[in-house]
Design a protein around this motif. Structure first.
Motif, PDB file in Angstrom:
ATOM      1  N   LEU A 207       0.831  -1.212   0.000  1.00 11.59           N
ATOM      2  CA  LEU A 207       0.000   0.000   0.000  1.00 11.59           C
ATOM      3  C   LEU A 207       0.860   1.253   0.000  1.00 11.59           C
ATOM      4  O   LEU A 207       0.568   2.231  -0.687  1.00 11.59           O
ATOM      5  CB  LEU A 207      -0.944  -0.011   1.206  1.00 11.59           C
ATOM      6  CG  LEU A 207      -2.168  -0.923   1.072  1.00 11.59           C
ATOM      7  CD1 LEU A 207      -2.883  -1.059   2.411  1.00 11.59           C
ATOM      8  CD2 LEU A 207      -3.128  -0.388   0.003  1.00 11.59           C
ATOM      9  N   LYS A 208       1.945   1.237   0.795  1.00  9.50           N
ATOM     10  CA  LYS A 208       2.874   2.377   0.788  1.00  9.50           C
ATOM     11  C   LYS A 208       3.533   2.529  -0.572  1.00  9.50           C
ATOM     12  O   LYS A 208       3.665   3.623  -1.115  1.00  9.50           O
ATOM     13  CB  LYS A 208       3.953   2.196   1.864  1.00  9.50           C
ATOM     14  CG  LYS A 208       3.485   2.454   3.275  1.00  9.50           C
ATOM     15  CD  LYS A 208       4.665   2.352   4.236  1.00  9.50           C
ATOM     16  CE  LYS A 208       4.219   2.619   5.672  1.00  9.50           C
ATOM     17  NZ  LYS A 208       5.335   2.536   6.625  1.00  9.50           N
ATOM     18  N   LYS A 209       3.963   1.397  -1.123  1.00  8.48           N
ATOM     19  CA  LYS A 209       4.704   1.426  -2.388  1.00  8.48           C
ATOM     20  C   LYS A 209       3.811   1.901  -3.531  1.00  8.48           C
ATOM     21  O   LYS A 209       4.207   2.736  -4.344  1.00  8.48           O
ATOM     22  CB  LYS A 209       5.253   0.028  -2.685  1.00  8.48           C
ATOM     23  CG  LYS A 209       6.249  -0.023  -3.827  1.00  8.48           C
ATOM     24  CD  LYS A 209       6.717  -1.445  -4.121  1.00  8.48           C
ATOM     25  CE  LYS A 209       7.644  -1.962  -3.054  1.00  8.48           C
ATOM     26  NZ  LYS A 209       8.205  -3.296  -3.404  1.00  8.48           N
ATOM     27  N   VAL A 210       2.575   1.381  -3.592  1.00 11.76           N
ATOM     28  CA  VAL A 210       1.695   1.730  -4.711  1.00 11.76           C
ATOM     29  C   VAL A 210       1.291   3.199  -4.646  1.00 11.76           C
ATOM     30  O   VAL A 210       1.181   3.886  -5.666  1.00 11.76           O
ATOM     31  CB  VAL A 210       0.461   0.796  -4.741  1.00 11.76           C
ATOM     32  CG1 VAL A 210      -0.520   1.085  -3.643  1.00 11.76           C
ATOM     33  CG2 VAL A 210      -0.228   0.875  -6.100  1.00 11.76           C
ATOM     34  N   ALA A 211       1.091   3.704  -3.414  1.00 12.86           N
ATOM     35  CA  ALA A 211       0.746   5.124  -3.276  1.00 12.86           C
ATOM     36  C   ALA A 211       1.905   6.000  -3.738  1.00 12.86           C
ATOM     37  O   ALA A 211       1.705   7.016  -4.406  1.00 12.86           O
ATOM     38  CB  ALA A 211       0.391   5.424  -1.819  1.00 12.86           C
ATOM     39  N   SER A 212       3.125   5.600  -3.392  1.00 11.12           N
ATOM     40  CA  SER A 212       4.307   6.368  -3.788  1.00 11.12           C
ATOM     41  C   SER A 212       4.485   6.373  -5.306  1.00 11.12           C
ATOM     42  O   SER A 212       4.747   7.410  -5.916  1.00 11.12           O
ATOM     43  CB  SER A 212       5.546   5.778  -3.103  1.00 11.12           C
ATOM     44  OG  SER A 212       6.715   6.358  -3.608  1.00 11.12           O
TER      45      SER A 212
ATOM     46  N   GLU B 278       6.745   7.027   8.963  1.00 16.14           N
ATOM     47  CA  GLU B 278       6.762   8.477   8.695  1.00 16.14           C
ATOM     48  C   GLU B 278       6.102   9.265   9.824  1.00 16.14           C
ATOM     49  O   GLU B 278       6.532  10.369  10.162  1.00 16.14           O
ATOM     50  CB  GLU B 278       6.058   8.793   7.364  1.00 16.14           C
ATOM     51  CG  GLU B 278       6.824   8.370   6.127  1.00 16.14           C
ATOM     52  CD  GLU B 278       6.566   6.912   5.751  1.00 16.14           C
ATOM     53  OE1 GLU B 278       5.784   6.246   6.477  1.00 16.14           O
ATOM     54  OE2 GLU B 278       7.151   6.454   4.752  1.00 16.14           O
ATOM     55  N   GLU B 279       5.043   8.702  10.421  1.00 15.37           N
ATOM     56  CA  GLU B 279       4.319   9.425  11.473  1.00 15.37           C
ATOM     57  C   GLU B 279       5.215   9.721  12.671  1.00 15.37           C
ATOM     58  O   GLU B 279       5.120  10.779  13.286  1.00 15.37           O
ATOM     59  CB  GLU B 279       3.104   8.614  11.927  1.00 15.37           C
ATOM     60  CG  GLU B 279       1.998   8.552  10.883  1.00 15.37           C
ATOM     61  CD  GLU B 279       0.794   7.768  11.395  1.00 15.37           C
ATOM     62  OE1 GLU B 279       0.767   7.467  12.618  1.00 15.37           O
ATOM     63  OE2 GLU B 279      -0.093   7.462  10.585  1.00 15.37           O
TER      64      GLU B 279
ATOM     65  N   ASP C 275      15.651   2.419  12.500  1.00 12.17           N
ATOM     66  CA  ASP C 275      15.102   2.679  13.836  1.00 12.17           C
ATOM     67  C   ASP C 275      13.991   1.689  14.174  1.00 12.17           C
ATOM     68  O   ASP C 275      13.929   1.161  15.291  1.00 12.17           O
ATOM     69  CB  ASP C 275      14.559   4.110  13.919  1.00 12.17           C
ATOM     70  CG  ASP C 275      15.620   5.152  13.625  1.00 12.17           C
ATOM     71  OD1 ASP C 275      16.777   4.922  14.015  1.00 12.17           O
ATOM     72  OD2 ASP C 275      15.303   6.175  12.994  1.00 12.17           O
ATOM     73  N   VAL C 276      13.116   1.454  13.196  1.00 19.03           N
ATOM     74  CA  VAL C 276      12.021   0.496  13.412  1.00 19.03           C
ATOM     75  C   VAL C 276      12.591  -0.900  13.626  1.00 19.03           C
ATOM     76  O   VAL C 276      12.148  -1.645  14.501  1.00 19.03           O
ATOM     77  CB  VAL C 276      11.043   0.518  12.215  1.00 19.03           C
ATOM     78  CG1 VAL C 276       9.964  -0.544  12.391  1.00 19.03           C
ATOM     79  CG2 VAL C 276      10.412   1.900  12.062  1.00 19.03           C
ATOM     80  N   GLY C 277      13.615  -1.267  12.830  1.00 15.23           N
ATOM     81  CA  GLY C 277      14.267  -2.561  12.995  1.00 15.23           C
ATOM     82  C   GLY C 277      14.887  -2.716  14.368  1.00 15.23           C
ATOM     83  O   GLY C 277      14.796  -3.783  14.994  1.00 15.23           O
ATOM     84  N   ASN C 278      15.491  -1.646  14.877  1.00 14.82           N
ATOM     85  CA  ASN C 278      16.060  -1.678  16.231  1.00 14.82           C
ATOM     86  C   ASN C 278      14.974  -1.885  17.281  1.00 14.82           C
ATOM     87  O   ASN C 278      15.174  -2.586  18.268  1.00 14.82           O
ATOM     88  CB  ASN C 278      16.821  -0.384  16.514  1.00 14.82           C
ATOM     89  CG  ASN C 278      18.281  -0.488  16.121  1.00 14.82           C
ATOM     90  OD1 ASN C 278      18.955  -1.446  16.481  1.00 14.82           O
ATOM     91  ND2 ASN C 278      18.778   0.486  15.384  1.00 14.82           N
ATOM     92  N   ASP C 279      13.816  -1.246  17.066  1.00 10.45           N
ATOM     93  CA  ASP C 279      12.697  -1.443  17.996  1.00 10.45           C
ATOM     94  C   ASP C 279      12.251  -2.900  18.012  1.00 10.45           C
ATOM     95  O   ASP C 279      11.998  -3.474  19.076  1.00 10.45           O
ATOM     96  CB  ASP C 279      11.510  -0.551  17.593  1.00 10.45           C
ATOM     97  CG  ASP C 279      11.742   0.917  17.921  1.00 10.45           C
ATOM     98  OD1 ASP C 279      12.650   1.208  18.725  1.00 10.45           O
ATOM     99  OD2 ASP C 279      11.020   1.778  17.366  1.00 10.45           O
ATOM    100  N   ILE C 280      12.149  -3.499  16.821  1.00  7.25           N
ATOM    101  CA  ILE C 280      11.733  -4.906  16.739  1.00  7.25           C
ATOM    102  C   ILE C 280      12.764  -5.797  17.424  1.00  7.25           C
ATOM    103  O   ILE C 280      12.420  -6.711  18.185  1.00  7.25           O
ATOM    104  CB  ILE C 280      11.567  -5.324  15.264  1.00  7.25           C
ATOM    105  CG1 ILE C 280      10.439  -4.531  14.599  1.00  7.25           C
ATOM    106  CG2 ILE C 280      11.310  -6.828  15.156  1.00  7.25           C
ATOM    107  CD1 ILE C 280       9.079  -4.747  15.193  1.00  7.25           C
ATOM    108  N   PHE C 281      14.041  -5.535  17.161  1.00  6.58           N
ATOM    109  CA  PHE C 281      15.111  -6.313  17.788  1.00  6.58           C
ATOM    110  C   PHE C 281      15.001  -6.213  19.310  1.00  6.58           C
ATOM    111  O   PHE C 281      15.127  -7.210  20.025  1.00  6.58           O
ATOM    112  CB  PHE C 281      16.470  -5.800  17.309  1.00  6.58           C
ATOM    113  CG  PHE C 281      17.636  -6.586  17.826  1.00  6.58           C
ATOM    114  CD1 PHE C 281      18.089  -7.709  17.149  1.00  6.58           C
ATOM    115  CD2 PHE C 281      18.291  -6.219  18.994  1.00  6.58           C
ATOM    116  CE1 PHE C 281      19.165  -8.448  17.630  1.00  6.58           C
ATOM    117  CE2 PHE C 281      19.357  -6.947  19.479  1.00  6.58           C
ATOM    118  CZ  PHE C 281      19.794  -8.064  18.797  1.00  6.58           C
TER     119      PHE C 281
END
Length: 1071
Positions: free
Chosen positions: A14-19, A455-456, A463-469
């Motif tokens: 959805l992000k990719k198609v909108a972009s 983005e929000e 950063d998101v990957g670090n949060d998941i880790f």
């Protein structure tokens, strides 16, 4: 797992198609309407996914619908990726133009491509419409809108939470340590098994034992080997050699392995830990024990084994084995509480009651307690969640293995996000017990679209990957964490049972093939992620089977991940891997990469270990989607210019430095360890201008090639907000006559405001520019302090007359000053004559080669309190103008090292240093006295007073003051002495001193008799004495295990062996 995967994939698309739809090229090519239709259909399907998750067990056909959706979503992703690739190619082509001329006449090839893409988009649109219709036929409902709940902050783990921590096993640990260190008479090798079911804490206990101080002191060599599968004795010996030596054996013939191990272990008492052993046969262990005794026939060595096999090995092994039982409920509650609640947080009474009930259901299994507790820390305000886990039917299962596995699944199901679930499941691509690098994991997740930028919240993918880790660590799904010097986790692993969980979750997606399983290679199912691991160095049968698989199997055409850690016997056929996102290859024979690598339009992660290649093909520059490029052990001579087109590249690793004219175009790059400035077009410092995403460390070399302050400003370093470690270096022998120009250039290189580590090398000006002296930078006319700095190094700044102001840097803990030839003091008294410490926060000061330095603070004595009230470590090396040190005032200094200070006459007092752990005074040829020791310093463990050739005696009452020493090195002292200075009182160290090193002189015909009273001494080293026989009393020092004699010319091997204690296992003479 299909639902979690589809949810993530749908969100990514959805992000990719909108972009793409918003891109003007999509409009020009006529894709916009089709893409908008695709987006709307996918949104409708996405809204039904939560209901599909809830109904998949009840409604017939929902699971099949999810499978079909997953396949179509994969097709959509591939099509959109191809369109996005073409947009990137178009952008690169027009990078240097003012505007994109989309109305120019396209070529026939481009028209055909656009038409083909249009057909593909139409086709996947039709498939998605059918999927949506099927969802309606199944009665799947749109997800109900819920009130927006603020995200839970991911709890920071305790700095030592991931490390091994022993609870309730103290008696077991004490018994095993006693077994390992107290050999029975004539017992040459002891093997002690720790036995227990999976998750019982065997490895945790073994690690605690391995790192116990008693073990550290008792054994000369320690090695840890994780085995995990059944292996023959030759393979086990090969792995043991690699663990001990840190390199693979040169030959794997049995006789050579035994000989090589004998060189490493022959005369030393060793402890070897074999973790996760599966061989239990008595004959196997008898043979293994016999081989290891041939390696080392001395008494006292031990092997510690962890295993699930209760009846393992020989009768002696079974007698000595330690069978672990489940922990008590109270011990389990301690572990659970530490994970389920934040440090210092008291649990609510109702949560504690539920928590204690959950702990009982774990039946004493530490792994379950950790994992369930880790998951529930995400729900400390959700009573219903705690109750749902407590009341789960999983706990009622009778089969123990099934109950454990389902309990772990329960914790997985309650992870706080679909993203965390899918990232965890992907980890099954690594073989069991493999150490996983944090950065590599995150880069892999990014490459597969499992993590996306937020983005929000203004968070990058990393950063998101670090949060998941962090979530997976805090939920105890990752364990055995390793940290860097700043406490950041760098590596981790998974428990066997947790790895089994990841395998079961991803069995239709991933497959990990280890060499021993090579019979299954011919019938590998259709998966997206595939890894081959070779178990033996030269398993040619396995290699040939893998080569045939790659050549013939249709499976490779749809793979997204492929790991191969060995040869395939020919050039790798990149063209067959059409859908590849992640590729990790090793080859020691290949000398070139095929040009077809440039056709992998989806590739985002490429890791090559090809020692034979010296150049990369130009086609590598066509990998426009590539995010990570690792070139390990590749001996490259140069890089192709086309690499400047890698505009998506975020992470680059190679021993060869990227030239500035290439790196300046890589606008997405996150890591650039070094940058060399040249006086050539395209190689100036201004090439850094567009690299605002750089993070971590940046070293800029040859700054003498920067022409002006204006060019320095163009680098725009202050905007690179993620850089935390910056080094500025001029060539070592560069001297510019224009001091103003030097200052101007450094003035233009102001770092970002959050920099933590700052290094300036070989700056030859008299004074630093204003931002360095004040340690603040100018942003739009506003002065911003560099108050995040933790470490400053100034080296080779030979003309500088004064240091920057440091007192306003609250986090500064390390200062390194080297070869600052004109500096006479570190700081000055203020106008009223009062003196302040150099820094209120400094914990470490290192001074090297400070030719004129006399004082810490002008007008005050040289004591640590003048540097910092909380200084831990002080190192003074090669500072010839330092004459006197006075540490009479109370101060918490832990380590003091003074070396090569040729004019140091007196250490007037160290009376105030009652917290010292290590004291080293070496090569101070003018030193006459060390006076006024602390009345009592129980903390000092290591003391060295060496090569101080004017000292005639040791400090008065030294051994009374330092009664808890473990290691002591003394001598040589004044040539005027007829014998070694008196060691009167050294017997006070009898219970603690285990290592003694004495340096004498050729005319000293005896060694000090006082040392015969040291009953705990295990290592004795004697150097440079003139004696012709070892004293008789030495043979009675039964605690000594390691005796070394250096440069005692009157002794020979025979007299040394005769005079050594019979209990010594290692006796050497070096003349």
């Amino acid at each position: 797992m299909a639902d979690a995967l589809v949810i993530i994939a749908a969100d990514v698309i959805l992000k990719k198609v909108a972009s793409i739809a918003a891109n003007e090229i999509a409009f020009a090519w006529g894709y916009k309407t089709k893409l908008q239709t695709l987006e709307q259909t996918l949104k409708m399907i996405r809204a039904k996914l939560q209901d599909a998750e809830n109904e998949k067990a009840q409604k017939h056909g929902v699971m099949e619908w999810l499978k079909q959706l997953k396949l179509v979503v994969g097709e959509v992703d591939d099509v959109l990726d191809e369109v996005d690739y073409e947009i990137l190619r178009h952008a690169i082509k027009n990078r240097n133009r003012v505007a994109i001329k989309v109305t120019s006449l396209p070529s026939l090839k481009k028209l055909l491509f656009r038409r083909e893409m249009g057909h593909k988009i139409k086709k996947v649109n039709e498939k998605l419409s059918q999927i949506n219709k099927d969802a309606n036929d199944l009665g799947l409902q749109n997800e109900q809108r819920r009130p927006v709940v603020p995200d839970r902050p991911y709890p920071e783990t305790d700095p030592y939470l991931g490390e091994f921590k022993i609870v309730g096993r103290e008696d077991d640990e004490e018994r095993i340590i006693h077994l390992l260190t107290e050999s029975r008479k004539e017992e040459k090798l002891k093997i002690v098994p720790i036995v227990g079911m999976g998750g019982m804490g065997k490895t945790t206990l073994a690690k605690s034992i391995y790192n116990n101080p008693k073990i550290q002191q008792h054994f000369e060599v320690k090695a840890w080997l994780c085995v995990s599968i059944k292996v023959d004795i030759k393979t086990l010996l090969s792995n043991i050699y690699e663990s001990v030596a840190g390199e693979k054996p040169k030959s794997e013939a049995m006789v050579n392995l035994v000989r090589d191990l004998e060189k490493k272990l022959g005369a030393k008492r060793y402890l070897l830990v074999l973790d996760d052993i599966w061989d239990e046969e008595r004959l196997y262990w008898e043979d293994f024990r016999s081989v290891m005794i041939n390696v080392n026939s001395q008494t006292g060595s031990s092997i510690l084994v962890t295993t699930r096999k209760l009846e393992i090995g020989t009768k002696a092994m079974m007698i000595d084995s330690c069978a672990l039982k489940g922990l008590s409920d109270d011990h389990c509650w301690c572990i659970f509480k530490e994970r389920a609640f934040l440090a210092g947080q008291s649990p609510q009474p109702e949560l504690e009651e539920i928590g204690r009930d959950i702990v009982k259901k774990c039946r004493g299994l530490p792994l379950l307690v950790k994992v369930i507790g880790g998951v529930l820390q995400n729900y400390n305000d959700d009573l219903e969640k705690w109750l749902s886990i407590k009341n789960s039917k999983v706990w009622d299962l009778e089969d123990e293995r099934e109950r454990i596995q389902k309990s772990l699944e329960l914790s997985f199901d309650n992870l706080p996000s679909s993203m965390a679930k899918q990232c965890f499941a992907y980890c099954s691509i690594f073989k069991k017990d493999m150490v996983m690098e944090r950065e590599e994991l995150i880069n892999l997740w990014m490459a597969l679209g499992l993590v996306q930028a937020d983005e929000e919240k203004n968070k990058e993918m990393e950063d998101v990957g670090n949060d998941i880790f962090q979530i997976l660590v805090s939920n105890s799904l990752f364990q055995d964490v390793e940290r860097d010097e700043y406490g950041h986790i760098t590596r981790c692993s998974m428990h066997d049972l947790v790895h089994d969980l990841s395998l079961s979750l991803s069995k239709h997606e991933s497959l990990c093939v280890v060499g021993a399983m090579n019979d299954n290679i011919d019938c590998i199912p259709q998966v997206k992620h595939l890894a081959f691991y070779q178990e033996h160095n030269k398993d040619y049968e396995f290699q040939n089977k893998v080569s045939l698989f790659i050549e013939r199997a249709k499976t490779v055409e749809t793979l997204h991940t492929f790991f191969l850690d060995h040869e395939i016997g020919k050039t790798f056929p990149f063209e067959q891997f059409k859908c590849m996102r992640v590729l990790k290859l090793t080859s020691h024979k290949s000398e070139k990469l095929d040009d077809s690598i440039g056709d992998l339009v989806h590739l985002r992660y490429l890791h090559l270990s090809y020692p034979g290649i010296t150049v990369l093909p130009e086609s590598i520059g066509k990998l426009y989607h590539l995010q990570t490029l690792k070139l390990q052990h590749c001996h490259l001579k140069t890089f192709p210019k086309s690499m400047r087109n890698l505009i998506s590249l975020r992470n680059f690793m190679s021993t060869k430095i990227l030239p500035a004219n290439i790196v300046g175009q890589m606008i997405s790059l996150r890591n650039l360890p070094s940058f060399t400035v040249l006086r050539r077009k395209g190689h100036g410092i201004e090439e850094l201008h567009h690299l605002n995403n750089l993070s971590g460390k940046l070293c800029i070399f040859d700054l003498e090639n920067v022409r002006s302050k204006e060019d320095a400003f163009k680098a725009d370093l202050s905007r690179k907000k993620n850089l935390y470690n910056i080094q500025f270096s001029w060539s070592r022998y560069y001297e510019d006559g224009d001091d103003t120009n030097l200052m101007d250039i450094l003035e233009g290189l102001q770092p970002p405001r959050d920099v933590k580590i700052l290094t300036i090398n070989n700056f030859s000006g008299d004074n630093f520019p204003a931002w360095v002296m004040k340690m603040d930078i100018d942003i739009k006319g506003k002065s911003i302090p560099l108050d995040k700095l933790v470490s400053i190094t100034l080296s080779g700044c030979r003309s500088c007359l004064s240091l920057p102001t440091l007192e306003h840097l609250p986090h500064l803990w390390e200062l390194v000053l080297e070869n600052m030839d004109n500096l006479t003091c570190l700081g000055s008294s203020n106008v009223t004559g009062s003196t302040k410490p150099l820094s209120p926060s400094l914990r470490s000061l290192k001074l090297f080669g400070m030719k004129r330095l006399e004082k810490w603070i002008d007008g005050a004595t040289n004591s640590s309190k003048m540097i910092s009230p909380i200084l831990d470590s002080l190192v003074i090396i090669d500072c010839p103008k330092i004459i006197l040190l006075d540490e009479c005032h109370p101060h918490p200094l832990v380590s003091l090292r003074i070396c090569y200070c040729t004019s140091l006459i007196s250490i007037k007092s160290i009376q105030g240093l009652t917290s010292l752990v290590s004291l080293e005074i070496v090569m101070c040829p003018s030193l006459l006295e060390i006076t006024y020791l602390p009345n009592q310093c129980q903390s000092l463990k290591t003391l060295q007073i060496k090569h101080c050739h004017k000292l005639t005696s040791l400090p008065h009452q030294m051994f009374g003051c330092f009664g808890f020493l473990n290691e002591l090195e003394l001598g040589a002292f004044s040539e005027e002495l007829a014998s070694f200075p008196s060691l009167q009182g050294i017997e006070k160290l009898r219970d603690n001193l285990h290592s003694l090193d004495l340096r004498g002189r050729d005319n000293w015909e005896s060694m000090p008799e006082e040392i015969q009273h040291l009953t705990s001494l295990t290592e004795l080293t004697i150097r440079g004495f003139g004696m012709r026989e070892l004293p008789m009393w030495l043979t009675k020092m039964s605690s000594i295990r390691h005796l070394t004699i250096h440069e005692c010319k009157g002794l020979n091997k025979e007299t040394v062996v005769r005079g050594a204690p019979p209990e010594a296992t290692y006796v050497e003479l070096y003349n």
